[in-house]
Write an enzyme that holds these catalytic residues in place. Structure first.
Site, PDB file in Angstrom:
ATOM      1  N   LYS A   1     -12.241   1.120 -15.022  1.00 44.21           N
ATOM      2  CA  LYS A   1     -12.674  -0.222 -14.623  1.00 44.21           C
ATOM      3  C   LYS A   1     -13.094  -1.070 -15.833  1.00 44.21           C
ATOM      4  O   LYS A   1     -12.889  -2.285 -15.840  1.00 44.21           O
ATOM      5  CB  LYS A   1     -13.808  -0.126 -13.597  1.00 44.21           C
ATOM      6  CG  LYS A   1     -13.374   0.517 -12.275  1.00 44.21           C
ATOM      7  CD  LYS A   1     -12.252  -0.247 -11.577  1.00 44.21           C
ATOM      8  CE  LYS A   1     -11.941   0.268 -10.190  1.00 44.21           C
ATOM      9  NZ  LYS A   1     -10.868  -0.474  -9.512  1.00 44.21           N
TER      10      LYS A   1
ATOM     11  N   ASN B   1      -5.434  -4.631  -6.594  1.00 42.98           N
ATOM     12  CA  ASN B   1      -6.674  -4.104  -6.021  1.00 42.98           C
ATOM     13  C   ASN B   1      -6.641  -2.614  -5.686  1.00 42.98           C
ATOM     14  O   ASN B   1      -7.695  -1.988  -5.584  1.00 42.98           O
ATOM     15  CB  ASN B   1      -6.984  -4.928  -4.754  1.00 42.98           C
ATOM     16  CG  ASN B   1      -7.979  -4.270  -3.856  1.00 42.98           C
ATOM     17  OD1 ASN B   1      -9.177  -4.333  -4.108  1.00 42.98           O
ATOM     18  ND2 ASN B   1      -7.510  -3.619  -2.798  1.00 42.98           N
TER      19      ASN B   1
ATOM     20  N   ASP C   1       0.859  -1.186   0.000  1.00 41.72           N
ATOM     21  CA  ASP C   1       0.000   0.000   0.000  1.00 41.72           C
ATOM     22  C   ASP C   1       0.891   1.230   0.000  1.00 41.72           C
ATOM     23  O   ASP C   1       2.044   1.183   0.440  1.00 41.72           O
ATOM     24  CB  ASP C   1      -0.925   0.030   1.233  1.00 41.72           C
ATOM     25  CG  ASP C   1      -2.196   0.841   0.982  1.00 41.72           C
ATOM     26  OD1 ASP C   1      -3.283   0.224   0.842  1.00 41.72           O
ATOM     27  OD2 ASP C   1      -2.110   2.083   0.900  1.00 41.72           O
TER      28      ASP C   1
ATOM     29  N   THR D   1     -16.572   0.483   2.513  1.00 37.39           N
ATOM     30  CA  THR D   1     -15.144   0.680   2.784  1.00 37.39           C
ATOM     31  C   THR D   1     -14.914   2.185   2.947  1.00 37.39           C
ATOM     32  O   THR D   1     -15.798   2.986   2.632  1.00 37.39           O
ATOM     33  CB  THR D   1     -14.284   0.168   1.613  1.00 37.39           C
ATOM     34  OG1 THR D   1     -14.523   1.028   0.493  1.00 37.39           O
ATOM     35  CG2 THR D   1     -14.613  -1.269   1.239  1.00 37.39           C
TER      36      THR D   1
ATOM     37  N   ILE E   1     -19.554  -1.130  -1.780  1.00 39.38           N
ATOM     38  CA  ILE E   1     -19.073  -1.856  -0.612  1.00 39.38           C
ATOM     39  C   ILE E   1     -18.761  -0.859   0.514  1.00 39.38           C
ATOM     40  O   ILE E   1     -18.250   0.235   0.260  1.00 39.38           O
ATOM     41  CB  ILE E   1     -17.788  -2.655  -0.968  1.00 39.38           C
ATOM     42  CG1 ILE E   1     -18.006  -3.508  -2.239  1.00 39.38           C
ATOM     43  CG2 ILE E   1     -17.357  -3.529   0.204  1.00 39.38           C
ATOM     44  CD1 ILE E   1     -19.104  -4.545  -2.162  1.00 39.38           C
TER      45      ILE E   1
ATOM     46  N   TYR F   1     -13.440   6.872 -13.612  1.00 34.53           N
ATOM     47  CA  TYR F   1     -13.542   5.619 -12.854  1.00 34.53           C
ATOM     48  C   TYR F   1     -14.141   4.522 -13.737  1.00 34.53           C
ATOM     49  O   TYR F   1     -13.616   3.410 -13.811  1.00 34.53           O
ATOM     50  CB  TYR F   1     -14.403   5.845 -11.599  1.00 34.53           C
ATOM     51  CG  TYR F   1     -14.399   4.679 -10.641  1.00 34.53           C
ATOM     52  CD1 TYR F   1     -13.411   4.565  -9.666  1.00 34.53           C
ATOM     53  CD2 TYR F   1     -15.375   3.678 -10.709  1.00 34.53           C
ATOM     54  CE1 TYR F   1     -13.397   3.489  -8.782  1.00 34.53           C
ATOM     55  CE2 TYR F   1     -15.368   2.608  -9.834  1.00 34.53           C
ATOM     56  CZ  TYR F   1     -14.384   2.512  -8.866  1.00 34.53           C
ATOM     57  OH  TYR F   1     -14.368   1.439  -8.000  1.00 34.53           O
TER      58      TYR F   1
HETATM   59  N1  LIG Z   1     -15.900   0.319  -2.140  1.00 35.53           N
HETATM   60  C1  LIG Z   1     -16.602   0.093  -3.239  1.00 35.53           C
HETATM   61  O1  LIG Z   1     -17.818   0.325  -3.281  1.00 35.53           O
HETATM   62  C2  LIG Z   1     -15.941  -0.474  -4.466  1.00 35.53           C
HETATM   63  C3  LIG Z   1     -16.785  -0.949  -5.489  1.00 35.53           C
HETATM   64  C4  LIG Z   1     -16.205  -1.482  -6.641  1.00 35.53           C
HETATM   65  C5  LIG Z   1     -14.817  -1.528  -6.748  1.00 35.53           C
HETATM   66  N2  LIG Z   1     -14.042  -1.042  -5.742  1.00 35.53           N
HETATM   67  C6  LIG Z   1     -12.603  -1.121  -5.938  1.00 35.53           C
HETATM   68  O2  LIG Z   1     -12.029  -1.890  -4.912  1.00 35.53           O
HETATM   69  C7  LIG Z   1     -10.659  -1.517  -4.732  1.00 35.53           C
HETATM   70  C8  LIG Z   1     -10.403  -1.269  -3.284  1.00 35.53           C
HETATM   71  O3  LIG Z   1     -11.201  -0.153  -2.894  1.00 35.53           O
HETATM   72  P1  LIG Z   1     -11.752   0.046  -1.416  1.00 35.53           P
HETATM   73  O4  LIG Z   1     -13.196   0.274  -1.520  1.00 35.53           O
HETATM   74  O5  LIG Z   1     -11.212  -0.998  -0.513  1.00 35.53           O
HETATM   75  O6  LIG Z   1     -11.100   1.482  -1.129  1.00 35.53           O
HETATM   76  P2  LIG Z   1     -10.134   1.998   0.013  1.00 35.53           P
HETATM   77  O7  LIG Z   1      -9.930   3.437  -0.283  1.00 35.53           O
HETATM   78  O8  LIG Z   1     -10.679   1.595   1.319  1.00 35.53           O
HETATM   79  O9  LIG Z   1      -8.789   1.192  -0.250  1.00 35.53           O
HETATM   80  C9  LIG Z   1      -7.959   1.480  -1.344  1.00 35.53           C
HETATM   81  C10 LIG Z   1      -6.523   1.273  -0.919  1.00 35.53           C
HETATM   82  O10 LIG Z   1      -5.683   1.539  -2.054  1.00 35.53           O
HETATM   83  C11 LIG Z   1      -4.568   2.280  -1.602  1.00 35.53           C
HETATM   84  N3  LIG Z   1      -3.979   3.046  -2.692  1.00 35.53           N
HETATM   85  C12 LIG Z   1      -4.509   4.126  -3.331  1.00 35.53           C
HETATM   86  N4  LIG Z   1      -3.649   4.593  -4.230  1.00 35.53           N
HETATM   87  C13 LIG Z   1      -2.556   3.799  -4.179  1.00 35.53           C
HETATM   88  C14 LIG Z   1      -1.310   3.781  -4.873  1.00 35.53           C
HETATM   89  N5  LIG Z   1      -1.017   4.703  -5.809  1.00 35.53           N
HETATM   90  N6  LIG Z   1      -0.421   2.810  -4.574  1.00 35.53           N
HETATM   91  C15 LIG Z   1      -0.694   1.895  -3.617  1.00 35.53           C
HETATM   92  N7  LIG Z   1      -1.839   1.869  -2.916  1.00 35.53           N
HETATM   93  C16 LIG Z   1      -2.754   2.813  -3.200  1.00 35.53           C
HETATM   94  C17 LIG Z   1      -5.125   3.172  -0.502  1.00 35.53           C
HETATM   95  O11 LIG Z   1      -4.110   3.670   0.359  1.00 35.53           O
HETATM   96  C18 LIG Z   1      -6.108   2.243   0.197  1.00 35.53           C
HETATM   97  O12 LIG Z   1      -5.514   1.520   1.259  1.00 35.53           O
HETATM   98  C19 LIG Z   1     -10.452  -0.300  -5.634  1.00 35.53           C
HETATM   99  O13 LIG Z   1      -9.846  -0.709  -6.847  1.00 35.53           O
HETATM  100  C20 LIG Z   1     -11.864   0.186  -5.884  1.00 35.53           C
HETATM  101  O14 LIG Z   1     -11.961   0.921  -7.071  1.00 35.53           O
HETATM  102  C21 LIG Z   1     -14.562  -0.527  -4.603  1.00 35.53           C
END
Ligand SMILES: NC(=O)c1ccc[n+]([C@@H]2O[C@H](COP(=O)([O-])OP(=O)(O)OC[C@H]3O[C@@H](n4cnc5c(N)ncnc54)[C@H](O)[C@@H]3O)[C@@H](O)[C@H]2O)c1
Length: 256
Positions: free
Chosen positions: A161, A91, A38, A192, A190, A157
């Protein structure tokens, strides 16, 4: 911890919170050694602490996944630490801005594409050669329901994706006879930090939370653990004939 992934090594990017942390913990619960990457040191180290506290083995590697040299170093660190690389969950992601296609700021567009799409390509660029050397592996890229359908005010976004879904198919086809399976997971909304604390900040606004819940036929948001379980399954032998697929985990959002 003992389980189906005993002796295996899993790399998770964006492991400092949300879906990535849940996946890192789920891999560890199955016995895998985990490399948690991360950009945020505090979050990544907390994930490692939680894994170690429950008897697992994990290492944090500070990585900006948009930097090729750091991604290469991340993969090398996994192999140096544990001797191999069996699973990778690419991810890490960002939500970007909420603005129309006309109004979207170019700098945010470039940042979203770099983190959400280019970084997934960079991950596979360095993970696949290592897996080929070993004779196999499994990769799961995090896409989204917005890798399959559109949503107004999310042009970067949604484009990023959709790109992840396409890239996943290409990598799966290229490696289909090499023992490497490549799939994408497409979560609905989700709970988060991305959704609850940033972006639409649904955690602080009951009305927004309920609006999002109501977009899903199951009338709720998903939990990070519900995505993690699907990632673990996709990496397991139970999914041995599944490759090149966007696997939707969305409470029927895209069934409408
Ligand atoms: N939460 C949702 O509703 C949802 C839905 C569909 C897809 N997603 C996808 O799931 C994945 C995880 O998202 P999440 O909801 O857990 O979000 P989150 O913000 O809780 O976690 C994302 C993590 O990625 C890290 N990150 C960001 N930029 C970075 C970089 N340049 N290098 C390394 N790490 C980096 C952040 O520090 C964080 O810990 C993402 O790809 C997001 O697009 C999330």
């Amino acid at each position: 911890m003992a389980g189906q992934f005993d002796g295996k090594v899993a790399l998770v990017t964006g492991a400092g919170g949300g879906i990535g942390r849940a996946t890192a913990l789920a891999f560890a619960q199955q016995g895998a050694k985990v490399v948690a990457a991360d950009i945020t040191v505090e979050g990544g180290e907390e994930t490692v602490r939680q894994i170690k506290d429950s008897g697992g083995d994990a290492t944090f590697v500070g990585t900006d996944v948009t930097k090729a040299a750091e991604v290469e170093a991340m993969v090398n660190k996994a192999v140096d630490s544990y001797g191999r690389l069996d699973f990778a969950h690419n991810n890490a992601g960002t939500e970007g801005a909420l603005a129309t296609t006309v109004d979207y700021p170019e700098d945010v567009w470039n940042r979203v594409l770099a983190i959400n799409l280019t970084a997934v390509w960079l991950g596979m660029k360095y993970e696949i050669p290592r897996m080929l050397e070993q004779g196999g592996g499994a990769i799961v890229n995090t896409a989204s329901i917005l890798g399959l359908v559109g949503f107004p005010t999310t042009p970067a976004y949604t484009a990023s994706k959709h790109g992840v879904v396409g890239l996943t198919k290409v990598a799966a086809l290229e490696n289909a006879t090499q023992g490497i399976r490549v799939n994408a997971v497409c979560p609905g909304w989700i709970e988060t930090p991305m959704v609850m604390e940033r972006g639409v900040a649904a955690g602080a606004n009951r009305e927004v939370y309920d609006q999002i819940a109501n977009m899903h036929p199951v009338k709720r948001l998903g939990k990070a653990e519900e995505i993690a379980q699907v990632v673990v399954w996709l990496c397991s032998d139970a999914a041995s004939f599944v490759t090149g697929q966007p696997i939707t985990v969305d409470g029927a959002y895209t069934a409408q």
